[in-house]
Design a protein around this motif. Structure first.
Motif: not given
Length: 160
Positions: A108-119
């Protein structure tokens, strides 16, 4: 001395880009210190060296960086990884916990970091990672992604 970023970019001592990087030796030294701190830390916080290298390989593969895939692959092989760590490095999704959650987070953080959230951090905690491990994992993800981008930029400059 050639550092890991020079190696990933294919630079030699004779290259103008090698010399240009040394105009800011603090950046070269800082990147190498960062690499050592995330891949070979004095205190691994329960994230073993073979796990760290397997994750670095996975990140390099997600970034399609052939030089770093080869480098981290060789390092991983030298550590005689388990089949599970080999699967993690290869990008497998079906892994035992907590590796499955760690792999999803890395991806997630590598491919779509903008979608990472506190959850997503909460999921790491639920999988059993403590704060120190989450910070160490975050540092590892950040460094290898940084390394791939700097090496890719240097390769582009070299080809011009």
């Amino acid at each position: 001395m050639i550092d890991a970023i020079d190696k990933a970019a294919g630079l030699s001592l004779e290259d103008a880009l090698f010399r240009a990087r040394r105009f800011r030796p603090e950046f070269v030294a800082g990147a190498e210190q960062c690499r050592l701190s995330v891949l070979e830390p004095a205190n691994d916080h329960g994230l073993a060296p073979d796990l760290r290298i397997a994750l670095a390989h996975r990140i390099a593969a997600l970034n399609e960086d052939q030089a770093l895939i080869a480098e981290y692959g060789a390092q991983l092989t030298a550590l005689s990884p388990t089949e599970t760590l080999q699967a993690l490095a290869a990008g497998t999704q079906e892994l035992p916990e907590p590796l499955a959650t760690v792999a999803r987070h890395v991806d997630l953080v590598t491919v779509t970091p903008d979608q990472a959230a506190a959850d997503d951090i909460a999921r790491l905690e639920q999988a059993g990672l403590n704060n120190a491990q989450i910070v160490a994992l975050s540092e590892l993800i950040a460094f290898v992604n940084f390394q791939t981008r700097v090496a890719a930029g240097l390769r582009l400059m070299r080809s011009a």
